[in-house]
Design a protein around this motif. Structure first.
Motif, PDB file in Angstrom:
ATOM      1  N   LYS A 174       0.870  -1.178   0.029  1.00 28.90           N
ATOM      2  CA  LYS A 174      -0.041  -0.018  -0.186  1.00 28.90           C
ATOM      3  C   LYS A 174       1.207   1.148   0.335  1.00 28.90           C
ATOM      4  N   ALA A 175       1.963   1.289   1.033  1.00 24.29           N
ATOM      5  CA  ALA A 175       3.042   2.580   1.343  1.00 24.29           C
ATOM      6  C   ALA A 175       3.018   3.039  -0.435  1.00 24.29           C
ATOM      7  N   MET A 176       3.746   1.241  -1.028  1.00 29.36           N
ATOM      8  CA  MET A 176       4.488   1.597  -2.345  1.00 29.36           C
ATOM      9  C   MET A 176       4.023   1.989  -3.685  1.00 29.36           C
ATOM     10  N   ARG A 177       2.310   1.510  -3.627  1.00 26.80           N
ATOM     11  CA  ARG A 177       1.384   2.114  -4.674  1.00 26.80           C
ATOM     12  C   ARG A 177       1.231   3.970  -4.238  1.00 26.80           C
ATOM     13  N   ALA A 178       0.878   4.139  -2.628  1.00 28.88           N
ATOM     14  CA  ALA A 178       0.579   5.110  -2.383  1.00 28.88           C
ATOM     15  C   ALA A 178       2.201   6.577  -2.450  1.00 28.88           C
ATOM     16  N   ARG A 179       3.626   5.631  -2.632  1.00 28.92           N
ATOM     17  CA  ARG A 179       5.201   6.355  -3.101  1.00 28.92           C
ATOM     18  C   ARG A 179       4.920   6.872  -4.679  1.00 28.92           C
ATOM     19  N   ASN A 180       4.741   6.016  -5.498  1.00 29.43           N
ATOM     20  CA  ASN A 180       4.477   5.550  -7.063  1.00 29.43           C
ATOM     21  C   ASN A 180       3.415   6.704  -7.579  1.00 29.43           C
ATOM     22  N   ARG A 181       2.079   6.559  -6.833  1.00 24.94           N
ATOM     23  CA  ARG A 181       1.206   7.619  -7.217  1.00 24.94           C
ATOM     24  C   ARG A 181       2.098   9.088  -6.754  1.00 24.94           C
ATOM     25  N   LEU A 182       2.335   9.842  -6.433  1.00 23.70           N
ATOM     26  CA  LEU A 182       2.970  10.553  -5.912  1.00 23.70           C
ATOM     27  C   LEU A 182       4.644  11.325  -6.512  1.00 23.70           C
ATOM     28  N   LEU A 183       4.969   9.762  -7.309  1.00 23.81           N
ATOM     29  CA  LEU A 183       5.663  10.176  -8.103  1.00 23.81           C
ATOM     30  C   LEU A 183       5.246  10.506  -9.427  1.00 23.81           C
ATOM     31  N   SER A 184       4.317   9.554 -10.109  1.00 29.22           N
ATOM     32  CA  SER A 184       3.171   9.423 -11.363  1.00 29.22           C
ATOM     33  C   SER A 184       2.772  11.177 -11.571  1.00 29.22           C
ATOM     34  N   GLU A 185       2.685  11.677 -10.372  1.00 29.28           N
ATOM     35  CA  GLU A 185       1.318  13.207  -9.975  1.00 29.28           C
ATOM     36  C   GLU A 185       2.415  13.388 -10.378  1.00 29.28           C
ATOM     37  N   ASP A 186       3.919  13.894 -10.146  1.00 30.86           N
ATOM     38  CA  ASP A 186       5.169  15.112 -10.087  1.00 30.86           C
ATOM     39  C   ASP A 186       4.980  15.676  -8.423  1.00 30.86           C
ATOM     40  N   SER A 187       4.379  15.266  -7.498  1.00 31.63           N
ATOM     41  CA  SER A 187       4.439  15.360  -6.569  1.00 31.63           C
ATOM     42  C   SER A 187       5.933  16.014  -5.474  1.00 31.63           C
ATOM     43  N   ARG A 188       5.527  17.192  -4.863  1.00 29.36           N
ATOM     44  CA  ARG A 188       7.242  17.922  -4.454  1.00 29.36           C
ATOM     45  C   ARG A 188       6.874  17.900  -3.368  1.00 29.36           C
ATOM     46  N   ASP A 189       5.869  17.210  -2.511  1.00 29.19           N
ATOM     47  CA  ASP A 189       5.733  17.092  -0.741  1.00 29.19           C
ATOM     48  C   ASP A 189       6.707  16.219  -0.250  1.00 29.19           C
ATOM     49  N   ALA A 190       7.578  16.927   0.501  1.00 30.38           N
ATOM     50  CA  ALA A 190       8.755  16.175   0.672  1.00 30.38           C
ATOM     51  C   ALA A 190       8.561  15.433   2.016  1.00 30.38           C
ATOM     52  N   GLY A 191       7.609  15.917   2.770  1.00 32.68           N
ATOM     53  CA  GLY A 191       6.925  15.681   4.081  1.00 32.68           C
ATOM     54  C   GLY A 191       6.303  14.746   3.580  1.00 32.68           C
ATOM     55  N   TRP A 192       4.932  14.027   2.764  1.00 36.20           N
ATOM     56  CA  TRP A 192       4.357  13.031   2.308  1.00 36.20           C
ATOM     57  C   TRP A 192       5.717  11.901   1.816  1.00 36.20           C
ATOM     58  N   PHE A 193       5.908  11.503   1.742  1.00 34.64           N
ATOM     59  CA  PHE A 193       7.013  11.439   0.577  1.00 34.64           C
ATOM     60  C   PHE A 193       8.220  10.871   1.655  1.00 34.64           C
ATOM     61  N   ASP A 194       8.662  11.665   2.996  1.00 32.01           N
ATOM     62  CA  ASP A 194       9.511  11.063   3.970  1.00 32.01           C
ATOM     63  C   ASP A 194       8.725  10.100   4.964  1.00 32.01           C
ATOM     64  N   ALA A 195       7.033   9.991   5.181  1.00 35.36           N
ATOM     65  CA  ALA A 195       6.352   9.246   5.783  1.00 35.36           C
ATOM     66  C   ALA A 195       6.025   8.307   5.437  1.00 35.36           C
TER      67      ALA A 195
END
Length: 233
Positions: A174-195
């Motif tokens: 689940k966490a890996m899918r969430a991380r991949n979604r952030l990457l696909s959306e070109d998110s710059r939210d460092a807090g989300w990535f760290d968590a």
């Protein structure tokens, strides 16, 4: 195979009765079983593997065929399938019922589960009563195919002794899918990535440690085998 704890034998779990309703080619079936090895015989297409698949549904997941639940129900069935099993084990008698009977086709992705007449919230609850493993001829690619297939099989071995392993694996995916979604959306939210990456690291280390411990246990069991090996010449 009889499990042992130290020098004291641990009672095995066995199915004493298996009942099927609208499961694969079975409209209705009630089968009484005795402890020990069970041999199923019959012509091709008689439904031998279907019985094994029904037993595999006494564990979390989609069974040994990894089939969609809509495909498991008998052709022509109106409301899905049902499996009921009575078990005898070290903690006494247990009754497990599972299936999609009464659910609208395609309306839900899961299956219902009742243990001793009470609704269970998650399929992991079955692991408190029975742990099921299988190795079938169709899985011969396990030894020559992708490493992911072997990891999945190893995880099921771990699940047999550590019910929490399944939840850790689901949390990691689940966490890996969430991380991949952030990457696909070109998110710059460092807090989300760290968590998310912290969660992936914690669960990943726990998963790797559990797998390593299982391999160590298997190696220790292998060392106790006769010198001429586990297989006949």
């Amino acid at each position: 195979v009889e499990q042992t704890s130290g020098r004291q034998p641990v009672a095995q779990v066995h199915v004493t009765r298996l009942s099927l309703t609208d499961f694969r080619n079975y409209h209705a079936l009630a089968l009484d079983l005795a402890p020990g090895a069970v041999v199923l015989t019959g012509e091709n297409g008689a439904g031998k593997t279907n019985l094994l698949e029904a037993v595999s549904f006494l564990s979390p997941g989609r069974g040994l065929r990894r089939a969609k639940f809509d495909d498991v129900a008998r052709v022509g069935a109106e409301t899905g399938f049902a499996i009921h099993a009575r078990l005898e084990g070290p903690f006494g008698e247990c009754e497990i019922g599972t299936g999609t009977a009464g659910m609208q086709p395609g309306a839900e992705t899961g299956r219902r589960l009742r243990i001793n007449g009470e609704t269970a919230r998650t399929a992991d609850a079955m692991l408190e009563w029975v742990r099921v493993l299988w190795l079938t001829p169709a899985m011969d690619a396990l030894f020559t195919g992708p490493a992911g297939d072997r990891r999945r099989f190893l995880d099921r071995l771990v699940l047999a002794i550590d019910p929490a392993h399944g939840r850790r694996a689901l949390d990691y995916e689940k966490a890996m899918r969430a991380r991949n979604r952030l990457l696909s959306e070109d998110s710059r939210d460092a807090g989300w990535f760290d968590a998310i990456e912290t969660q992936m690291a914690e669960t990943g280390v726990a998963i790797a440690a559990a797998r390593a411990e299982m391999v160590r246990l298997l190696a220790a069991m292998n060392e106790r085998l006769p010198a001429d090996g586990p297989f006949p010449p």
